[in-house]
Design a protein around this motif. Sequence first.
Motif, PDB file in Angstrom:
ATOM      1  N   LEU A  96       0.838  -1.208   0.000  1.00  0.00           N
ATOM      2  CA  LEU A  96       0.000   0.000   0.000  1.00  0.00           C
ATOM      3  C   LEU A  96       0.871   1.255   0.000  1.00  0.00           C
ATOM      4  N   LEU A  97       1.895   1.275   0.841  1.00  0.00           N
ATOM      5  CA  LEU A  97       2.807   2.418   0.891  1.00  0.00           C
ATOM      6  C   LEU A  97       3.576   2.557  -0.423  1.00  0.00           C
ATOM      7  N   ALA A  98       4.022   1.422  -0.983  1.00  0.00           N
ATOM      8  CA  ALA A  98       4.730   1.450  -2.269  1.00  0.00           C
ATOM      9  C   ALA A  98       3.818   1.999  -3.368  1.00  0.00           C
ATOM     10  N   ASP A  99       2.572   1.585  -3.334  1.00  0.00           N
ATOM     11  CA  ASP A  99       1.582   2.056  -4.300  1.00  0.00           C
ATOM     12  C   ASP A  99       1.413   3.570  -4.191  1.00  0.00           C
ATOM     13  N   PHE A 100       1.335   4.063  -2.965  1.00  0.00           N
ATOM     14  CA  PHE A 100       1.201   5.503  -2.738  1.00  0.00           C
ATOM     15  C   PHE A 100       2.409   6.246  -3.300  1.00  0.00           C
ATOM     16  N   VAL A 101       3.617   5.750  -2.984  1.00  0.00           N
ATOM     17  CA  VAL A 101       4.844   6.396  -3.473  1.00  0.00           C
ATOM     18  C   VAL A 101       4.857   6.403  -5.001  1.00  0.00           C
ATOM     19  N   GLN A 102       4.493   5.272  -5.612  1.00  0.00           N
ATOM     20  CA  GLN A 102       4.569   5.148  -7.068  1.00  0.00           C
ATOM     21  C   GLN A 102       3.527   5.983  -7.794  1.00  0.00           C
ATOM     22  N   THR A 103       2.328   6.087  -7.249  1.00  0.00           N
ATOM     23  CA  THR A 103       1.244   6.738  -8.003  1.00  0.00           C
ATOM     24  C   THR A 103       0.856   8.129  -7.505  1.00  0.00           C
ATOM     25  N   LYS A 104       1.246   8.481  -6.292  1.00  0.00           N
ATOM     26  CA  LYS A 104       0.751   9.738  -5.715  1.00  0.00           C
ATOM     27  C   LYS A 104       1.834  10.773  -5.420  1.00  0.00           C
ATOM     28  N   THR A 105       3.099  10.414  -5.579  1.00  0.00           N
ATOM     29  CA  THR A 105       4.160  11.374  -5.261  1.00  0.00           C
ATOM     30  C   THR A 105       4.755  11.948  -6.539  1.00  0.00           C
ATOM     31  N   LYS A 106       5.476  13.038  -6.375  1.00  0.00           N
ATOM     32  CA  LYS A 106       6.084  13.702  -7.519  1.00  0.00           C
ATOM     33  C   LYS A 106       7.600  13.535  -7.535  1.00  0.00           C
ATOM     34  N   ILE A 107       8.063  12.441  -6.961  1.00  0.00           N
ATOM     35  CA  ILE A 107       9.496  12.118  -6.985  1.00  0.00           C
ATOM     36  C   ILE A 107       9.889  11.808  -8.433  1.00  0.00           C
ATOM     37  N   ALA A 108      11.144  12.082  -8.781  1.00  0.00           N
ATOM     38  CA  ALA A 108      11.633  11.756 -10.129  1.00  0.00           C
ATOM     39  C   ALA A 108      11.401  10.274 -10.415  1.00  0.00           C
ATOM     40  N   ASP A 109      11.023   9.965 -11.655  1.00  0.00           N
ATOM     41  CA  ASP A 109      10.591   8.611 -12.014  1.00  0.00           C
ATOM     42  C   ASP A 109      11.573   7.509 -11.620  1.00  0.00           C
ATOM     43  N   LYS A 110      12.865   7.700 -11.914  1.00  0.00           N
ATOM     44  CA  LYS A 110      13.840   6.643 -11.601  1.00  0.00           C
ATOM     45  C   LYS A 110      13.942   6.415 -10.098  1.00  0.00           C
ATOM     46  N   SER A 111      13.967   7.477  -9.339  1.00  0.00           N
ATOM     47  CA  SER A 111      14.036   7.349  -7.875  1.00  0.00           C
ATOM     48  C   SER A 111      12.744   6.777  -7.316  1.00  0.00           C
ATOM     49  N   LYS A 112      11.627   7.188  -7.909  1.00  0.00           N
ATOM     50  CA  LYS A 112      10.319   6.756  -7.428  1.00  0.00           C
ATOM     51  C   LYS A 112      10.150   5.247  -7.583  1.00  0.00           C
ATOM     52  N   ILE A 113      10.498   4.713  -8.742  1.00  0.00           N
ATOM     53  CA  ILE A 113      10.322   3.273  -8.965  1.00  0.00           C
ATOM     54  C   ILE A 113      11.241   2.466  -8.054  1.00  0.00           C
ATOM     55  N   MET A 114      12.451   2.967  -7.841  1.00  0.00           N
ATOM     56  CA  MET A 114      13.385   2.267  -6.958  1.00  0.00           C
ATOM     57  C   MET A 114      12.888   2.292  -5.519  1.00  0.00           C
ATOM     58  N   LEU A 115      12.459   3.457  -5.055  1.00  0.00           N
ATOM     59  CA  LEU A 115      11.966   3.578  -3.685  1.00  0.00           C
ATOM     60  C   LEU A 115      10.709   2.732  -3.486  1.00  0.00           C
ATOM     61  N   SER A 116       9.794   2.812  -4.427  1.00  0.00           N
ATOM     62  CA  SER A 116       8.544   2.062  -4.258  1.00  0.00           C
ATOM     63  C   SER A 116       8.793   0.555  -4.298  1.00  0.00           C
ATOM     64  N   TYR A 117       9.714   0.102  -5.157  1.00  0.00           N
ATOM     65  CA  TYR A 117      10.001  -1.340  -5.213  1.00  0.00           C
ATOM     66  C   TYR A 117      10.687  -1.822  -3.939  1.00  0.00           C
ATOM     67  N   THR A 118      11.571  -1.018  -3.388  1.00  0.00           N
ATOM     68  CA  THR A 118      12.233  -1.395  -2.132  1.00  0.00           C
ATOM     69  C   THR A 118      11.199  -1.505  -1.017  1.00  0.00           C
ATOM     70  N   ILE A 119      10.305  -0.534  -0.931  1.00  0.00           N
ATOM     71  CA  ILE A 119       9.252  -0.590   0.085  1.00  0.00           C
ATOM     72  C   ILE A 119       8.385  -1.832  -0.135  1.00  0.00           C
ATOM     73  N   PHE A 120       7.982  -2.071  -1.375  1.00  0.00           N
ATOM     74  CA  PHE A 120       7.167  -3.231  -1.725  1.00  0.00           C
ATOM     75  C   PHE A 120       7.843  -4.530  -1.271  1.00  0.00           C
ATOM     76  N   SER A 121       9.146  -4.611  -1.464  1.00  0.00           N
ATOM     77  CA  SER A 121       9.891  -5.833  -1.147  1.00  0.00           C
ATOM     78  C   SER A 121       9.870  -6.167   0.338  1.00  0.00           C
ATOM     79  N   PHE A 122       9.689  -5.159   1.185  1.00  0.00           N
ATOM     80  CA  PHE A 122       9.597  -5.418   2.620  1.00  0.00           C
ATOM     81  C   PHE A 122       8.266  -6.063   3.009  1.00  0.00           C
ATOM     82  N   GLY A 123       7.337  -6.147   2.076  1.00  0.00           N
ATOM     83  CA  GLY A 123       6.068  -6.796   2.357  1.00  0.00           C
ATOM     84  C   GLY A 123       6.205  -8.247   2.771  1.00  0.00           C
ATOM     85  N   LEU A 124       7.239  -8.901   2.294  1.00  0.00           N
ATOM     86  CA  LEU A 124       7.430 -10.320   2.607  1.00  0.00           C
ATOM     87  C   LEU A 124       8.136 -10.550   3.940  1.00  0.00           C
TER      88      LEU A 124
END
Length: 192
Positions: A96-124
Amino acid sequence: MKKLKVQDLISIGVYATVYFFTVFIATMLMRFTVPVFHSLLVPSMSALISGTIYLIVANKIPKFGAITIVGSVMAVFFFAFGYFPLAFLPSFLFPLLADFVQTKTKIADKSKIMLSYTIFSFGLTGPILPLWFMRDAYIDSLLAKGKDMTYVNSVFEGVSTASFFVSMILVVITSFVGLKIGQIIYNKHFAK
């Protein structure tokens, strides 16, 4: 706001199934190659091999909810198959947090995808975090399921303060590497 449509939900279901399968592969790889620490390394191995599927979801369905649903398939699995009672929460909250970062923030695209994927990976990390932070409750839940102390001791064999930091740092490192590998595969086979 762009909302998910029926076609999006069908695609998300397919991607969630593929993601579930990649987690299964990561689990089996760790179980047979690193017996003592395998459960502690499943989140990092999954991060290493799931980058492509994450990029497909983020790029093909760039709407809030898609990443949450894909990650939550593991929450449903952990809940349905009797994992430690709180194990499902990170598998819902981190996507959910990764989704928010990826779709709702205005971070630069390359940084955004990296940050959101790292957050997503902590789901497990849901099934393993209680090993460190709720040890007694975890032991009680195993005993309540009929497990003996030999089994309980085997579960906690690799659990230490050092293994906590190693496993969490590995999630960060492997999510970075996994996304880089995923970008190569995505650009070659899925970008068009």
